[in-house]
Scaffold this active site. Sequence first.
Site, PDB file in Angstrom:
ATOM      1  N   GLY A   1      -8.792 -17.687  -4.847  1.00 57.88           N
ATOM      2  CA  GLY A   1     -10.004 -17.721  -4.038  1.00 57.88           C
ATOM      3  C   GLY A   1      -9.793 -17.515  -2.549  1.00 57.88           C
ATOM      4  O   GLY A   1     -10.754 -17.547  -1.778  1.00 57.88           O
TER       5      GLY A   1
ATOM      6  N   TYR B   1     -13.474  -6.215  -5.289  1.00 54.88           N
ATOM      7  CA  TYR B   1     -14.569  -5.873  -4.376  1.00 54.88           C
ATOM      8  C   TYR B   1     -15.869  -5.615  -5.135  1.00 54.88           C
ATOM      9  O   TYR B   1     -16.943  -6.013  -4.694  1.00 54.88           O
ATOM     10  CB  TYR B   1     -14.201  -4.663  -3.516  1.00 54.88           C
ATOM     11  CG  TYR B   1     -13.062  -4.937  -2.561  1.00 54.88           C
ATOM     12  CD1 TYR B   1     -13.068  -6.066  -1.736  1.00 54.88           C
ATOM     13  CD2 TYR B   1     -11.981  -4.077  -2.473  1.00 54.88           C
ATOM     14  CE1 TYR B   1     -12.028  -6.316  -0.855  1.00 54.88           C
ATOM     15  CE2 TYR B   1     -10.940  -4.323  -1.590  1.00 54.88           C
ATOM     16  CZ  TYR B   1     -10.968  -5.441  -0.790  1.00 54.88           C
ATOM     17  OH  TYR B   1      -9.942  -5.690   0.086  1.00 54.88           O
TER      18      TYR B   1
ATOM     19  N   GLU C   1       0.810  -1.209   0.000  1.00 52.70           N
ATOM     20  CA  GLU C   1       0.000   0.000   0.000  1.00 52.70           C
ATOM     21  C   GLU C   1       0.855   1.277   0.000  1.00 52.70           C
ATOM     22  O   GLU C   1       0.325   2.378   0.083  1.00 52.70           O
ATOM     23  CB  GLU C   1      -0.962  -0.016   1.194  1.00 52.70           C
ATOM     24  CG  GLU C   1      -2.003  -1.103   1.047  1.00 52.70           C
ATOM     25  CD  GLU C   1      -3.054  -1.088   2.143  1.00 52.70           C
ATOM     26  OE1 GLU C   1      -2.902  -0.334   3.132  1.00 52.70           O
ATOM     27  OE2 GLU C   1      -4.028  -1.841   2.001  1.00 52.70           O
TER      28      GLU C   1
ATOM     29  N   VAL D   1      -3.503 -11.289   1.190  1.00 49.02           N
ATOM     30  CA  VAL D   1      -3.074 -12.602   0.708  1.00 49.02           C
ATOM     31  C   VAL D   1      -1.695 -12.414   0.093  1.00 49.02           C
ATOM     32  O   VAL D   1      -1.472 -11.471  -0.673  1.00 49.02           O
ATOM     33  CB  VAL D   1      -4.060 -13.172  -0.337  1.00 49.02           C
ATOM     34  CG1 VAL D   1      -3.569 -14.499  -0.880  1.00 49.02           C
ATOM     35  CG2 VAL D   1      -5.457 -13.320   0.270  1.00 49.02           C
TER      36      VAL D   1
ATOM     37  N   ASN E   1      -5.517   1.181  -6.327  1.00 51.18           N
ATOM     38  CA  ASN E   1      -5.450  -0.280  -6.310  1.00 51.18           C
ATOM     39  C   ASN E   1      -6.594  -0.872  -7.145  1.00 51.18           C
ATOM     40  O   ASN E   1      -7.571  -1.405  -6.625  1.00 51.18           O
ATOM     41  CB  ASN E   1      -5.495  -0.788  -4.866  1.00 51.18           C
ATOM     42  CG  ASN E   1      -5.103  -2.232  -4.751  1.00 51.18           C
ATOM     43  OD1 ASN E   1      -5.107  -2.975  -5.724  1.00 51.18           O
ATOM     44  ND2 ASN E   1      -4.786  -2.643  -3.541  1.00 51.18           N
ATOM     45  N   LYS E   2      -6.463  -0.760  -8.472  1.00 45.55           N
ATOM     46  CA  LYS E   2      -7.521  -1.170  -9.401  1.00 45.55           C
ATOM     47  C   LYS E   2      -7.878  -2.638  -9.266  1.00 45.55           C
ATOM     48  O   LYS E   2      -9.059  -2.992  -9.314  1.00 45.55           O
ATOM     49  CB  LYS E   2      -7.106  -0.855 -10.831  1.00 45.55           C
ATOM     50  CG  LYS E   2      -8.141  -1.283 -11.844  1.00 45.55           C
ATOM     51  CD  LYS E   2      -8.372  -0.260 -12.892  1.00 45.55           C
ATOM     52  CE  LYS E   2      -9.305  -0.706 -13.997  1.00 45.55           C
ATOM     53  NZ  LYS E   2     -10.565  -1.255 -13.600  1.00 45.55           N
TER      54      LYS E   2
ATOM     55  N   GLU F   1     -10.682  -4.206   8.437  1.00 40.07           N
ATOM     56  CA  GLU F   1      -9.516  -3.318   8.396  1.00 40.07           C
ATOM     57  C   GLU F   1      -8.489  -3.794   7.375  1.00 40.07           C
ATOM     58  O   GLU F   1      -7.930  -2.990   6.631  1.00 40.07           O
ATOM     59  CB  GLU F   1      -8.883  -3.229   9.785  1.00 40.07           C
ATOM     60  CG  GLU F   1      -7.631  -2.407   9.857  1.00 40.07           C
ATOM     61  CD  GLU F   1      -7.840  -0.921   9.611  1.00 40.07           C
ATOM     62  OE1 GLU F   1      -6.864  -0.255   9.238  1.00 40.07           O
ATOM     63  OE2 GLU F   1      -8.968  -0.422   9.775  1.00 40.07           O
TER      64      GLU F   1
END
Length: 160
Positions: A92, A128, A16, A84, A121-122, A80
Amino acid sequence: MFLLSNPSQQELAEHEKVSDQVKITQKDLEQDGFSKNPFFHGIIAEVPEHLKSRDGHTKVGYSLYFYTYSSWKGRAVYMEDLYVMPEFRGKGIGKALMSKVSQLGLAAGCTQLNFTVLDWNKSSLDFYLKQGCWDVTSDLGYHCMRCEGDALENLAQGDL
């Protein structure tokens, strides 16, 4: 204790682009997450030994969540972190972690799952959206706000 022993927390911060923001210690995590009245809960994604990571980890992801409250909708769960390890993405695992947080939220009477995602963060945004989530910032115009450090201290003391 995946959050404490694996490099995942630092990897997430690096991904990030905010690794300089990590100020929490192992002791803080232990106290806040594993005490009688925890501030957060966590779910660990683990693979069998024969599928371990290149670095030898079997714990390959996690989700950190806590319960909140909406004055309009009632109980809510806030995710929060959803992390992965890069070599295990697209299999998955993230969806399974998010699904489990959702299940636990529903079992606790929650009516919504909330979280933030970085605007650049495309791949995460697309993930999502595929899960049926929507962007409240663009749809409702809300902004996620924060107060910390000296500003928080000044606010608590009533200083303007």
